[in-house]
Write a protein that holds these residues in place. Structure first.
Motif, PDB file in Angstrom:
ATOM      1  N   GLN A  58      13.571  -6.391   2.759  1.00 40.15           N
ATOM      2  CA  GLN A  58      12.893  -7.182   3.480  1.00 40.15           C
ATOM      3  C   GLN A  58      13.345  -7.089   4.845  1.00 40.15           C
ATOM      4  OE1 GLN A  58      11.952 -11.088   1.925  1.00 40.15           O
ATOM      5  NE2 GLN A  58      10.087 -11.424   3.248  1.00 40.15           N
ATOM      6  N   GLU A  59      14.595  -7.163   5.130  1.00 41.14           N
ATOM      7  CA  GLU A  59      15.051  -7.135   6.318  1.00 41.14           C
ATOM      8  C   GLU A  59      15.050  -5.564   6.954  1.00 41.14           C
ATOM      9  OE1 GLU A  59      19.363  -7.844   5.558  1.00 41.14           O
ATOM     10  OE2 GLU A  59      18.906 -10.130   5.678  1.00 41.14           O
ATOM     11  N   TYR A  60      15.044  -4.796   6.252  1.00 38.59           N
ATOM     12  CA  TYR A  60      14.965  -3.216   6.835  1.00 38.59           C
ATOM     13  C   TYR A  60      13.472  -3.138   7.194  1.00 38.59           C
ATOM     14  CZ  TYR A  60      14.015   1.748   6.593  1.00 38.59           C
ATOM     15  OH  TYR A  60      13.459   2.957   7.092  1.00 38.59           O
ATOM     16  N   PHE A  61      12.445  -3.528   6.410  1.00 40.94           N
ATOM     17  CA  PHE A  61      11.064  -3.357   6.822  1.00 40.94           C
ATOM     18  C   PHE A  61      10.946  -4.218   8.180  1.00 40.94           C
ATOM     19  CE2 PHE A  61       6.682  -5.011   6.174  1.00 40.94           C
ATOM     20  CZ  PHE A  61       5.930  -4.032   6.278  1.00 40.94           C
ATOM     21  N   ALA A  62      11.733  -5.340   8.115  1.00 43.23           N
ATOM     22  CA  ALA A  62      11.341  -6.116   9.365  1.00 43.23           C
ATOM     23  C   ALA A  62      11.911  -5.454  10.862  1.00 43.23           C
ATOM     24  CB  ALA A  62      12.157  -7.570   9.446  1.00 43.23           C
ATOM     25  N   THR A  63      12.481  -4.392  10.579  1.00 50.14           N
ATOM     26  CA  THR A  63      13.368  -3.806  11.855  1.00 50.14           C
ATOM     27  C   THR A  63      12.767  -2.652  12.028  1.00 50.14           C
ATOM     28  OG1 THR A  63      14.877  -1.897  10.330  1.00 50.14           O
ATOM     29  CG2 THR A  63      15.726  -4.179  10.805  1.00 50.14           C
ATOM     30  N   ILE A  64      11.573  -2.225  11.229  1.00 53.00           N
ATOM     31  CA  ILE A  64      10.689  -1.245  11.706  1.00 53.00           C
ATOM     32  C   ILE A  64       9.543  -1.701  12.897  1.00 53.00           C
ATOM     33  CG2 ILE A  64       9.049   0.666  10.783  1.00 53.00           C
ATOM     34  CD1 ILE A  64      10.022   0.244   7.908  1.00 53.00           C
ATOM     35  N   PRO A  65       9.426  -0.825  13.907  1.00 48.41           N
ATOM     36  CA  PRO A  65       8.360  -1.309  14.857  1.00 48.41           C
ATOM     37  C   PRO A  65       7.119  -1.508  14.368  1.00 48.41           C
ATOM     38  CG  PRO A  65      10.096   0.264  15.872  1.00 48.41           C
ATOM     39  CD  PRO A  65      10.305  -0.078  14.436  1.00 48.41           C
ATOM     40  N   LYS A  66       6.012  -2.153  14.615  1.00 50.02           N
ATOM     41  CA  LYS A  66       4.949  -2.166  14.236  1.00 50.02           C
ATOM     42  C   LYS A  66       4.190  -0.995  14.398  1.00 50.02           C
ATOM     43  CE  LYS A  66       3.929  -7.170  14.166  1.00 50.02           C
ATOM     44  NZ  LYS A  66       3.288  -8.405  14.960  1.00 50.02           N
ATOM     45  N   ASP A  67       4.460  -0.350  15.282  1.00 52.00           N
ATOM     46  CA  ASP A  67       3.354   0.975  15.602  1.00 52.00           C
ATOM     47  C   ASP A  67       4.251   2.264  14.624  1.00 52.00           C
ATOM     48  OD1 ASP A  67       5.848   1.247  17.180  1.00 52.00           O
ATOM     49  OD2 ASP A  67       4.972   1.857  18.968  1.00 52.00           O
ATOM     50  N   SER A  68       5.211   1.850  14.088  1.00 49.38           N
ATOM     51  CA  SER A  68       6.094   2.911  13.366  1.00 49.38           C
ATOM     52  C   SER A  68       6.113   2.907  11.896  1.00 49.38           C
ATOM     53  CB  SER A  68       7.426   3.046  13.835  1.00 49.38           C
ATOM     54  OG  SER A  68       7.610   3.538  15.102  1.00 49.38           O
ATOM     55  N   VAL A  69       5.398   1.659  11.452  1.00 52.24           N
ATOM     56  CA  VAL A  69       5.266   1.218   9.882  1.00 52.24           C
ATOM     57  C   VAL A  69       4.635   2.404   9.339  1.00 52.24           C
ATOM     58  CG1 VAL A  69       4.132   0.062   8.089  1.00 52.24           C
ATOM     59  CG2 VAL A  69       5.585  -1.004  10.136  1.00 52.24           C
ATOM     60  N   PRO A  70       4.675   2.943   8.344  1.00 50.22           N
ATOM     61  CA  PRO A  70       4.161   4.224   7.823  1.00 50.22           C
ATOM     62  C   PRO A  70       2.711   4.049   7.228  1.00 50.22           C
ATOM     63  CG  PRO A  70       5.939   3.474   6.433  1.00 50.22           C
ATOM     64  CD  PRO A  70       6.020   2.755   7.551  1.00 50.22           C
ATOM     65  N   LEU A  71       1.857   4.893   7.374  1.00 55.69           N
ATOM     66  CA  LEU A  71       0.594   4.966   6.795  1.00 55.69           C
ATOM     67  C   LEU A  71       0.577   5.470   5.598  1.00 55.69           C
ATOM     68  CD1 LEU A  71      -2.519   4.248   7.410  1.00 55.69           C
ATOM     69  CD2 LEU A  71      -2.669   6.483   8.297  1.00 55.69           C
ATOM     70  N   ILE A  72       0.164   4.605   4.550  1.00 57.60           N
ATOM     71  CA  ILE A  72       0.025   5.355   3.167  1.00 57.60           C
ATOM     72  C   ILE A  72      -1.141   5.970   2.879  1.00 57.60           C
ATOM     73  CG2 ILE A  72       0.575   4.659   0.722  1.00 57.60           C
ATOM     74  CD1 ILE A  72       3.040   4.273   2.758  1.00 57.60           C
ATOM     75  N   ASN A  73      -1.381   7.013   2.554  1.00 55.39           N
ATOM     76  CA  ASN A  73      -2.712   7.542   2.279  1.00 55.39           C
ATOM     77  C   ASN A  73      -3.313   6.741   0.902  1.00 55.39           C
ATOM     78  OD1 ASN A  73      -4.697   9.277   2.343  1.00 55.39           O
ATOM     79  ND2 ASN A  73      -3.942  11.240   2.195  1.00 55.39           N
ATOM     80  N   SER A  74      -4.616   7.010   0.534  1.00 51.02           N
ATOM     81  CA  SER A  74      -4.933   6.619  -0.599  1.00 51.02           C
ATOM     82  C   SER A  74      -4.257   7.272  -1.826  1.00 51.02           C
ATOM     83  CB  SER A  74      -6.607   7.012  -0.688  1.00 51.02           C
ATOM     84  OG  SER A  74      -7.085   6.520  -1.983  1.00 51.02           O
ATOM     85  N   GLU A  75      -3.830   6.427  -2.615  1.00 49.72           N
ATOM     86  CA  GLU A  75      -3.176   6.979  -3.876  1.00 49.72           C
ATOM     87  C   GLU A  75      -3.918   6.557  -5.220  1.00 49.72           C
ATOM     88  OE1 GLU A  75       1.500   6.764  -2.377  1.00 49.72           O
ATOM     89  OE2 GLU A  75       0.722   4.905  -3.118  1.00 49.72           O
TER      90      GLU A  75
END
Length: 458
Positions: free
Chosen positions: A160-177
């Motif tokens: 959770q802490e790691y996820f919080a450090t990712i800038p919002k515009d850098s959060v990975p886009l997950i394709n349809s799975e």
């Protein structure tokens, strides 16, 4: 800097001659660097750069030669400390990995060994021998790297802490799975067809014994794409490379002897042993695959239709139908679930799906089942299968609820990277390192060019 996998060079570059490091704090001509007891040759660097640069360019990327130098510095540092820590890779592991690499390399030449040998100006046996020390180095470096990071773990809080450090515009886009499960039915092969193939191979054997060329017969009739164009020839075969039925026959032949027809999962074979060197063989073989009749194909399709109907009516659950009917050993013991070999889990990015699978499940809702589709397994055997869509996600930005597993892997990789950086910094300062800046005046991401006062400890 990213640690480049330099094994690509082993497929495209030449093997540099071994030189010896200089003495008295200097670096001999032709040597770019010395790391502990390991050297980096100018020919290694430039051969690596040439091979990798073409691949980078194809992907629209730029590679600097100093990147290759630093990558090799990392590899040699890992190798040096693997020796210090007694990290060992056994011969069987080296052999099996070389065999896989050779198969991949041969595939780039359409399975034509002669073309491969002509391209490199070396025999297959010579290529194999030159790859062995390179493969041993790669596996040893990988094992050493694993030993450094194997005990690193991440807690849910750290994810959770790691996820919080990712800038919002850098959060990975997950394709349809999608997650999928399958039931597979193989068409029967008529006994008459199997006997026809056996008789055909017996006739080939008789003609060979009467003086016909085995190589010519293989070129004309063999259905093995990996050796047919090369007269059925395989060189340097060791145990563990082929299926056990094939090896049981091949390793019991005498040079010049031709086997009787025998069966493996690929079809029926005859083998001629060319040479035997201890537990290593050169041989030729002819493969003929029994043909499946249209009648048997239709029967398999009808059986699959019937299974699909039973599931749709509720007569049997999909999971129970897998146990009762599926003939695919790779999935029948896992409720039919298809595992993604790239990720090791059950989720498949729809953009990476095989075209036949993509079209089979197109328009199928979650919980729905595709129509029966013709399929070829890893051994190229024809079968019919139905595919159930177990789950499907829409494209979205990664979040903790849907993508915890992916984010956990990213957080773990980040933490392992930090541990690797810590180890590198420590070992660089306590290892004998000399770099010859006459070749490349590089600016590295790490301080390899220290003053030499603290790097003589190991």
């Amino acid at each position: 800097m990213k640690f480049i996998n330099l094994f690509t060079v082993f497929l495209f570059g030449s093997i540099a001659a071994i030189a010896q490091p200089g003495v008295g704090g200097t670096v001999a001509e032709g040597i770019v660097a010395v790391v502990g007891n390991n050297i980096i040759l100018k020919s290694e660097v430039e051969g690596s750069f040439e091979a990798l640069e073409a691949q980078y360019r194809q992907n629209g990327l730029t590679l600097e030669i100093c990147d290759v130098v630093e990558d090799q510095l990392m590899e040699k540092l890992l190798l040096h400390h693997a020796e210090v820590d007694s990290v060992i890779v056994d011969d069987n592991e080296v052999e099996s990995n070389v065999n896989r690499r050779l198969e991949a390399l041969l595939g780039q030449f359409g399975g034509d060994i002669k073309k491969l040998e002509t391209y490199y100006g070396k025999s297959m046996a010579e290529i194999r021998e030159e790859m062995k020390p390179l493969m041993r180095n790669q596996l040893t470096a990988q094992r050493m790297q694993y030993s450094i990071t194997q005990n690193v773990e991440v807690t849910p809080t750290e994810v959770q802490e790691y996820f919080a450090t990712i800038p919002k515009d850098s959060v990975p886009l997950i394709n349809s799975e999608v997650e999928m499960a399958q039931i597979v039915i193989y068409p029967a092969i008529d006994e008459e067809e199997e006997q026809y193939v056996i008789d055909k191979l017996k006739d080939f054997k008789q003609r060979i014994l009467e003086g016909r060329s085995f190589a010519t017969m293989a070129i004309l009739y063999s259905e093995d794409p990996g050796s047919q164009k090369n007269g059925g020839m395989y060189e340097g075969i060791k145990r563990g490379q082929f299926v056990k039925e094939f090896e049981a026959v091949a390793f019991n032949l005498q040079p010049g002897e031709v086997s009787d027809p025998f069966r493996t999962v690929y079809g029926y074979h005859i083998v001629q042993l060319i040479a035997k060197r201890g537990e290593e063989l050169d041989l030729r073989h002819i493969l003929i695959k029994p043909k499946i009749s249209d009648v048997n194909l239709n029967e398999a399709k009808n059986a699959m239709d019937s299974i699909r109907m039973k599931i749709s009516r509720g007569d049997v659950s999909f999971e129970d139908a897998v146990d009762l009917y599926s003939e695919d050993d790779g999935t029948r013991y896992n409720r039919g679930m298809l595992m993604n070999p790239q990720t090791g889990d059950t989720k498949w990015d729809v953009s990476t799906l095989d075209r036949s699978v993509f079209y089979a499940i197109q328009g199928v809702n979650v919980g729905g089942i595709s129509e029966p589709v013709l399929w070829r397994d890893d051994e190229q055997k024809e079968a019919f299968r139905i595919i159930r869509v177990v789950s499907r996600t829409e494209p979205h930005q990664a979040n903790m609820q849907q993508d915890y597993g992916r984010l956990q892997a990213m957080a773990l990789q980040h933490k392992q990277g930090k541990e690797m950086d810590r180890w590198l910094k420590e070992k660089i300062n306590h290892t004998y390192i000399r770099i010859n800046n006459e070749y490349y005046n590089c600016t590295f991401s790490r301080d390899w060019n220290n003053d030499g006062t603290s790097n003589r400890g190991e």
